[in-house]
Motif scaffolding. Structure first.
Motif, short mmCIF file in Angstrom:
data_model
loop_
_atom_site.label_atom_id
_atom_site.label_comp_id
_atom_site.label_asym_id
_atom_site.label_seq_id
_atom_site.Cartn_x
_atom_site.Cartn_y
_atom_site.Cartn_z
N THR A 198 0.82 -1.21 0.00
CA THR A 198 0.00 0.00 0.00
C THR A 198 0.86 1.26 0.00
OG1 THR A 198 -1.63 -1.24 1.25
CG2 THR A 198 -1.91 1.15 1.19
N ILE A 199 1.82 1.31 0.94
CA ILE A 199 2.60 2.54 1.07
C ILE A 199 3.46 2.78 -0.17
CG2 ILE A 199 4.73 1.70 2.20
CD1 ILE A 199 4.27 4.07 4.23
N THR A 200 3.87 1.69 -0.82
CA THR A 200 4.70 1.84 -2.02
C THR A 200 3.85 2.29 -3.21
OG1 THR A 200 5.86 -0.11 -1.17
CG2 THR A 200 6.50 0.69 -3.36
N PHE A 201 2.66 1.72 -3.32
CA PHE A 201 1.82 1.98 -4.49
C PHE A 201 1.04 3.30 -4.37
CE2 PHE A 201 -2.25 0.59 -6.84
CZ PHE A 201 -1.81 1.17 -8.03
N VAL A 202 0.41 3.50 -3.20
CA VAL A 202 -0.48 4.67 -3.12
C VAL A 202 -0.03 5.68 -2.06
CG1 VAL A 202 -2.49 3.50 -4.01
CG2 VAL A 202 -2.01 3.41 -1.57
N SER A 203 1.18 5.45 -1.51
CA SER A 203 1.76 6.37 -0.54
C SER A 203 0.95 6.45 0.74
CB SER A 203 1.94 7.76 -1.19
OG SER A 203 2.56 8.60 -0.27
N ASN A 204 1.16 7.49 1.51
CA ASN A 204 0.62 7.59 2.86
C ASN A 204 -0.10 8.93 2.99
OD1 ASN A 204 0.14 7.45 5.57
ND2 ASN A 204 2.30 7.45 6.20
N ILE A 205 -1.21 9.08 2.27
CA ILE A 205 -1.91 10.36 2.21
C ILE A 205 -3.05 10.37 3.23
CG2 ILE A 205 -3.16 11.97 0.73
CD1 ILE A 205 -1.90 10.22 -1.65
N PRO A 206 -2.99 11.28 4.21
CA PRO A 206 -4.05 11.30 5.23
C PRO A 206 -5.43 11.44 4.57
CG PRO A 206 -2.31 12.86 5.77
CD PRO A 206 -2.02 12.37 4.40
N GLY A 207 -6.37 10.66 5.03
CA GLY A 207 -7.74 10.76 4.53
C GLY A 207 -7.95 10.07 3.21
N ARG A 227 -4.11 6.71 3.98
CA ARG A 227 -3.48 6.40 5.27
C ARG A 227 -4.40 5.48 6.07
NH1 ARG A 227 -1.03 11.09 8.82
NH2 ARG A 227 0.51 10.99 7.13
N THR A 228 -4.24 4.17 5.84
CA THR A 228 -5.04 3.19 6.58
C THR A 228 -4.48 3.03 7.98
OG1 THR A 228 -3.65 1.45 5.70
CG2 THR A 228 -5.69 1.91 4.49
N LEU A 229 -5.12 2.19 8.76
CA LEU A 229 -4.74 2.02 10.16
C LEU A 229 -3.26 1.70 10.37
CD1 LEU A 229 -7.30 0.50 12.58
CD2 LEU A 229 -4.87 0.42 13.08
N PRO A 230 -2.72 0.69 9.68
CA PRO A 230 -1.30 0.39 9.91
C PRO A 230 -0.39 1.55 9.50
CG PRO A 230 -2.35 -1.33 8.59
CD PRO A 230 -3.33 -0.24 8.72
N LEU A 231 -0.77 2.24 8.43
CA LEU A 231 0.04 3.37 7.99
C LEU A 231 -0.03 4.51 9.02
CD1 LEU A 231 -0.05 1.74 5.35
CD2 LEU A 231 -0.20 3.89 4.11
N ALA A 232 -1.23 4.72 9.57
CA ALA A 232 -1.39 5.77 10.58
C ALA A 232 -0.57 5.43 11.82
CB ALA A 232 -2.87 5.91 10.95
N LEU A 233 -0.64 4.15 12.20
CA LEU A 233 0.11 3.72 13.39
C LEU A 233 1.61 3.97 13.18
CD1 LEU A 233 -0.73 0.45 15.28
CD2 LEU A 233 1.55 1.45 15.34
N TYR A 234 2.08 3.58 12.02
CA TYR A 234 3.49 3.77 11.68
C TYR A 234 3.85 5.25 11.74
CZ TYR A 234 7.61 4.29 8.75
OH TYR A 234 8.84 4.63 8.28
N GLN A 252 6.55 7.65 14.28
CA GLN A 252 7.65 8.42 13.71
C GLN A 252 7.65 9.87 14.20
OE1 GLN A 252 10.03 6.83 11.65
NE2 GLN A 252 8.82 5.13 12.49
N VAL A 253 6.56 10.30 14.86
CA VAL A 253 6.54 11.70 15.33
C VAL A 253 6.62 11.75 16.85
CG1 VAL A 253 5.23 12.50 13.33
CG2 VAL A 253 4.02 11.75 15.39
N PRO A 254 7.29 12.77 17.40
CA PRO A 254 7.39 12.89 18.86
C PRO A 254 6.00 13.05 19.47
CG PRO A 254 8.73 14.56 17.71
CD PRO A 254 7.90 13.90 16.68
N GLY A 255 5.76 12.35 20.57
CA GLY A 255 4.49 12.48 21.27
C GLY A 255 3.36 11.70 20.61
N GLY A 256 3.67 10.85 19.67
CA GLY A 256 2.63 10.09 18.99
C GLY A 256 2.35 8.75 19.65
N MET A 311 -3.15 0.53 18.07
CA MET A 311 -2.75 -0.86 18.21
C MET A 311 -3.87 -1.66 18.88
SD MET A 311 0.23 -2.42 20.59
CE MET A 311 -0.73 -2.19 22.07
N ILE A 312 -4.38 -1.10 19.99
CA ILE A 312 -5.46 -1.80 20.71
C ILE A 312 -6.67 -1.96 19.80
CG2 ILE A 312 -7.12 -1.57 22.61
CD1 ILE A 312 -4.78 -0.19 24.18
N LEU A 313 -6.96 -0.91 19.07
CA LEU A 313 -8.10 -0.94 18.17
C LEU A 313 -7.95 -2.01 17.09
CD1 LEU A 313 -10.17 1.46 18.69
CD2 LEU A 313 -9.97 1.65 16.20
N SER A 314 -6.73 -2.11 16.57
CA SER A 314 -6.46 -3.15 15.56
C SER A 314 -6.79 -4.52 16.12
CB SER A 314 -4.99 -3.14 15.14
OG SER A 314 -4.67 -1.92 14.54
#
Lengths: 374, 235
Positions: B171-180, B183-190, B194-198, B206-209
């Motif tokens: 997914t991330i390779t083909f359609v990238s990581n575009i919010p909305g 950016r599916t659940l695993p991409l959002a989690l990832y 990667q950001v401070p405070g995330g 994770m729990i939701l998954s």
């Protein structure tokens, strides 16, 4: 008339099997295909149904050509309208008994109106209490009854039955056999019946085709073939016997016995729901026949038929089989020891009295002749 | 750390998108999977081994490779993508539909395997019996084959859905990581990791998954039991 000609190789080397048959069966009544397992009986049915396509062959039902490999005719399975009953029932496990029964019900109103109706089938085969059940909850006998009903309700032009009783125990068999003998009351179509049980064949069929090693060895009326000595290896030693035809002349309710006229002679048999005037076929096993030189007195055997010895089989251990002719030309077999044969001087042309115990004639040995002939 | 258990708008969006992508992957993938499974289970033809191998490719190559292959083929410059854009005016790269394609391809071998197994378990004698009863091939397939393969279809759908929810690399390779959009659940989690405070958001996702996965499993289990009960219903 039904005609099935098929030439083909079945399976792959090694163990490939050559089928080369030409079967002619009357368009009325029951024709049994009899032979040991692996002889090709089922393949003949499959070729008729269209489930097996021979390399060379023709299948004709009355005036309809269902298959003619030379002319390039091959009516697909679903257009042949032949009701097949398989040995294992093959009910659809995800459908109720009712929906199984109606799976093949024709869409056209004319065909749908043909007999038998669902009600008639349910009643005759005793399926009422099963209608809403699932096939997995049925006993083997119940399953076969449903399978038979399902084949009838597609309003077939012929019924093809592939050892429908082979998977059942003796008790279930006894329960279904009378229903099979009566099938033509529900729908009068020719029946091809595959079996390796002679008692079934004798009970149900009027025509017999002996199948051996992919060929039809002989065919003709059941009575004729079962009394032929040269076919004995196929019709079976154990089953050695003959079939007599007669007409019920009298019932003795107090003894529960019936008197059957066989030519000039009479035979006393268990009454079993018989009425005076109906035709019956009685199978008499060779081992149930005793021979005597004179009509004996003071003994329990009720049946003493005057006969003439026609021929004797080759000796096989201690016994031989003796073919006897009755007054009206029908045949009977007697299995006796070689010792007795020598003592009595059994030889062709010699008159003999055949003694048959009435109790040896059980309900499996008695049947009305197929409806097609009555 | 988990001071706030409630989900942000972005997190809800990611979950919604994941469910949407999973749903459509199964809906579009299943009919094709049934077809291929049937072909593999019932037909004999030269090249069958090749088809079988092709179906299994996504199972054996890294998802990133599959994603990149999709991008090369279906990107606007790609041979298929260019045609889609010029003739139909459709772009799939970097859209949620593209995400559906990516996860369908990844889930496909699992669906085919499950369905093929259940098709192979069906007694061909039943289909032959149905044919003698006057049913055409199509009717036999619809009324005998498919219903009897229903448990396999259910397992296939379940596996496909689960695989789709977990899809990341392709997914991330083909359609990238575009919010909305992609950016599916695993991409959002990832992304949160990667950001401070995330961390808090990452843990919530994770729990939701886990909850979604277990719910899907439970639902399929219940359905499977119902199917089984229907087949073996007593009086």
């Amino acid at each position: 008339m039904i005609r099935v000609q098929a030439r083909t190789i079945l399976g792959h080397e090694p163990g490939a099997f050559r089928l080369d048959v030409d079967l002619e069966a009357p368009a009325d009544g029951v024709t049994a295909l009899f032979g040991r397992s692996g002889s090709g009986k089922t393949s003949i049915l499959k070729a008729m149904a269209g489930l097996l396509r021979p390399r060379q062959g023709r299948v004709i039902l009355r005036d309809d050509v269902l298959l003619d490999t030379e002319a390039g005719v091959d009516v697909p399975v679903d257009r042949r309208r032949l009701g097949m009953v398989f040995q294992d029932g093959r009910l659809f496990p995800h459908l109720s008994v009712r929906r199984n029964l109606l799976y093949g019900a024709p869409g056209s109103p004319e065909l749908a109106a043909e007999p038998p109706s669902l009600d008639a089938v349910v009643e005759r085969l005793g399926l009422g209490p099963l209608l809403d059940r699932r096939p997995t909850t049925l006993s083997g006998g119940e399953r076969q009854r449903v399978a038979i009903g399902r084949a009838l309700l597609m309003k077939p032009r012929a019924l093809l039955m592939d050892e429908p009783l082979a998977a059942l125990d003796a008790e279930r068999k006894a329960e279904i056999l009378p229903m099979l003998a009566d099938l033509q009351a529900l729908r009068r179509v020719p029946i091809l019946y595959v079996s390796h049980q002679m008692d079934e064949v004798v009970r149900l069929a009027d025509t017999l085709a002996l199948v051996d090693n992919g060929r039809i060895v002989a065919s003709g009326p059941v009575e004729d073939l079962t009394s032929r000595l040269d076919l004995r290896p196929l019709t079976g030693r154990h089953e050695a016997g003959a079939v007599l035809r007669g007409v019920v002349s009298r019932i003795e309710p107090e003894w529960d016995l019936a008197t059957v006229a066989v030519g000039q002679d009479t035979l006393t048999v268990p009454a079993r729901a018989m009425r005076p005037g109906i035709e019956v076929r009685i199978r008499i096993r060779a081992r149930d026949v005793t021979l005597a030189l004179d009509r004996p007195t003071g003994m329990s055997v009720l049946n003493a038929l005057p006969t003439t010895v026609v021929e004797t089989s080759e000796a096989d251990g201690p016994h031989i089989d003796v073919r006897l002719r009755l007054g009206d030309g029908q045949w009977l077999w007697a299995r006796i020891t070689r010792k007795s044969a020598a003592a009595l001087g059994v030889a062709p042309g010699r008159p003999m009295i055949a003694l048959i115990k009435t109790v040896a004639i059980d309900r499996h040995s008695l049947a009305p002749p197929p409806a097609g002939e009555a | 750390m988990i001071a706030d258990a409630s989900l942000s708008v972005e997190e809800w969006t990611a979950i919604g998108l994941s469910l949407k992508v999973g749903f459509w992957s199964v809906v579009t993938g299943l009919p094709l999977a049934v077809t291929i499974a049937w072909v593999l289970a019932r037909l004999r033809f030269p090249g069958k081994a090749v088809l079988d191998g092709l179906v299994h490719v996504p199972l054996v190559v890294p998802p990133v490779v599959v994603g990149y292959l999709l991008l090369v083929l279906l990107g606007r410059q790609g041979p298929i993508g260019a045609w889609l854009y010029e003739v139909l005016g459709v772009t799939v790269a970097f859209t949620w539909q593209g995400a559906v394609i990516a996860s369908t391809v990844m889930a496909f071998p699992l669906m085919v395997r499950a369905i093929r197994l259940s098709l192979e378990a069906i007694d061909p004698g039943l289909e032959a019996a149905a044919r003698t009863l006057g049913a055409s091939r199509a009717r036999v397939f619809a009324t005998i084959t498919l219903p009897l393969a229903a448990p396999g279809l259910l397992v296939g759908a379940m596996l496909g859905f689960a695989r789709s929810l977990g899809e990341f690399g392709a997914t991330i390779t083909f359609v990238s990581n575009i919010p909305g959009e992609t950016r599916t659940l695993p991409l959002a989690l990832y992304t949160y990791t990667q950001v401070p405070g995330g961390d808090a958001a990452a843990i919530r996702l994770m729990i939701l998954s886990l909850i979604i996965a277990f719910t899907a499993l439970a639902v399929s289990e219940i359905l499977a039991r119902r199917l089984k009960a229907r087949m073996e219903a007593t009086v």
